[in-house]
Scaffold this motif. Structure first.
Motif, PDB file in Angstrom:
ATOM      1  N   GLY A 101       0.881  -1.217  -0.034  1.00 51.87           N
ATOM      2  CA  GLY A 101      -0.076   0.168  -0.239  1.00 51.87           C
ATOM      3  C   GLY A 101       0.703   1.226  -0.089  1.00 51.87           C
ATOM      4  O   GLY A 101       0.510   2.235  -0.570  1.00 51.87           O
ATOM      5  N   TYR A 131      -5.164  -3.670  -1.323  1.00 53.09           N
ATOM      6  CA  TYR A 131      -3.961  -3.356  -0.500  1.00 53.09           C
ATOM      7  C   TYR A 131      -3.633  -1.744  -0.673  1.00 53.09           C
ATOM      8  O   TYR A 131      -3.095  -1.181   0.350  1.00 53.09           O
ATOM      9  CB  TYR A 131      -2.891  -3.952  -0.605  1.00 53.09           C
ATOM     10  CG  TYR A 131      -2.060  -3.799  -2.111  1.00 53.09           C
ATOM     11  CD1 TYR A 131      -1.548  -2.557  -2.409  1.00 53.09           C
ATOM     12  CD2 TYR A 131      -2.198  -4.815  -2.951  1.00 53.09           C
ATOM     13  CE1 TYR A 131      -1.013  -2.554  -3.662  1.00 53.09           C
ATOM     14  CE2 TYR A 131      -1.394  -4.651  -4.210  1.00 53.09           C
ATOM     15  CZ  TYR A 131      -0.793  -3.528  -4.420  1.00 53.09           C
ATOM     16  OH  TYR A 131      -0.215  -3.503  -5.747  1.00 53.09           O
ATOM     17  N   LEU A 132      -4.395  -0.983  -1.633  1.00 57.89           N
ATOM     18  CA  LEU A 132      -3.977   0.168  -1.973  1.00 57.89           C
ATOM     19  C   LEU A 132      -4.860   1.132  -1.014  1.00 57.89           C
ATOM     20  O   LEU A 132      -4.413   2.252  -0.468  1.00 57.89           O
ATOM     21  CB  LEU A 132      -3.982   0.829  -3.313  1.00 57.89           C
ATOM     22  CG  LEU A 132      -3.643   1.878  -3.809  1.00 57.89           C
ATOM     23  CD1 LEU A 132      -2.280   2.170  -3.384  1.00 57.89           C
ATOM     24  CD2 LEU A 132      -3.900   2.191  -5.196  1.00 57.89           C
ATOM     25  N   ALA A 135      -4.040   2.559   2.157  1.00 56.47           N
ATOM     26  CA  ALA A 135      -2.839   3.488   2.343  1.00 56.47           C
ATOM     27  C   ALA A 135      -3.014   4.896   1.773  1.00 56.47           C
ATOM     28  O   ALA A 135      -2.131   5.950   1.826  1.00 56.47           O
ATOM     29  CB  ALA A 135      -1.749   2.813   1.491  1.00 56.47           C
TER      30      ALA A 135
END
Length: 221
Positions: A101, A131-132, A135
């Motif tokens: 991320g 996963y991004l 973040a």
């Protein structure tokens, strides 16, 4: 032997038909390496995208010389491109998923600095886990797709750009940290790499938590 699947723009064009006007394609490399950063590559395309670069494939399916030759065409083909990274020390400190991320958020910031309209874009993320989004400090439209690096031309291009970028970085470290065989292994597990670690100890590029975990397993002889 099965013929490798050729990526296409079918998935991207389906998104366009649903009203999407800009796509950021995302892929990661270096996730499974013992040393070096994890890298996340991104390319931007829109509805005016042209025919894909000849020979484009997921970077894992291409020999190194072919990837090197193809990478400039992938850069020219995209409207914008970027590669964000998270270091081995960050992987040790934060864990691999948070670092994916982090690297992705850094790549996205680079695209914005280039003037890419990422806030209006839909992101195609290879795999089945986003996963991004955690973040990035604002909402992003993410579509996950398993095997997107194999099937989607935009994601395949991102994978080639990220792979070549990271490989070149690791090759450059052969001068800084000699003896580990970075030119050939790029930080991944090989018998020669394990032998170098046994002889020289870990370098500043190694993910120490990963080596600690491996020490509990049967190491290659």
């Amino acid at each position: 032997m099965m013929t490798p699947v050729s990526p296409s723009l079918r998935f991207e064009k389906a998104l366009y038909r649903d009203g999407v006007t800009s796509i950021v394609a995302v892929d990661e490399v270096g996730r499974g390496a013992l040393a070096g950063p994890v890298a996340v590559g991104m390319v931007v395309i829109d509805t005016a995208v042209k025919r894909i670069p000849p020979g484009l494939r997921d970077s894992k399916l291409l020999p190194e010389p072919v990837r090197e030759a193809l990478e400039p065409a992938c850069r020219r083909w995209s409207l914008s491109h970027a590669v964000g990274m998270a270091s081995a020390a960050e992987v040790d400190s934060l864990g691999i998923m948070r670092c994916l991320g982090l690297a992705g958020a850094r790549a996205l910031a680079m695209l914005e600095d280039q003037g890419a309209q990422v806030r209006e874009s839909t992101l195609i993320l290879d795999g089945n886990y986003d996963y991004l989004s955690p973040a990035v400090m604002r909402p992003v439209r993410v579509v996950t797709r398993i095997k997107a690096d194999r099937d989607c031309a935009s994601v395949a291009a991102a994978s080639v750009i990220a792979k070549v970028h990271r490989d070149r970085l690791m090759i450059g470290h052969d001068v800084d940290y000699p003896g580990y065989g970075w030119v050939s292994n790029k930080g991944y597990s090989t018998p020669e790499h394990f032998a170098a670690i046994a002889e020289l100890g870990p370098s500043a590029l190694h993910r120490l938590t990963w080596l600690k975990d491996l020490a509990t397993l049967d190491m290659p002889s």
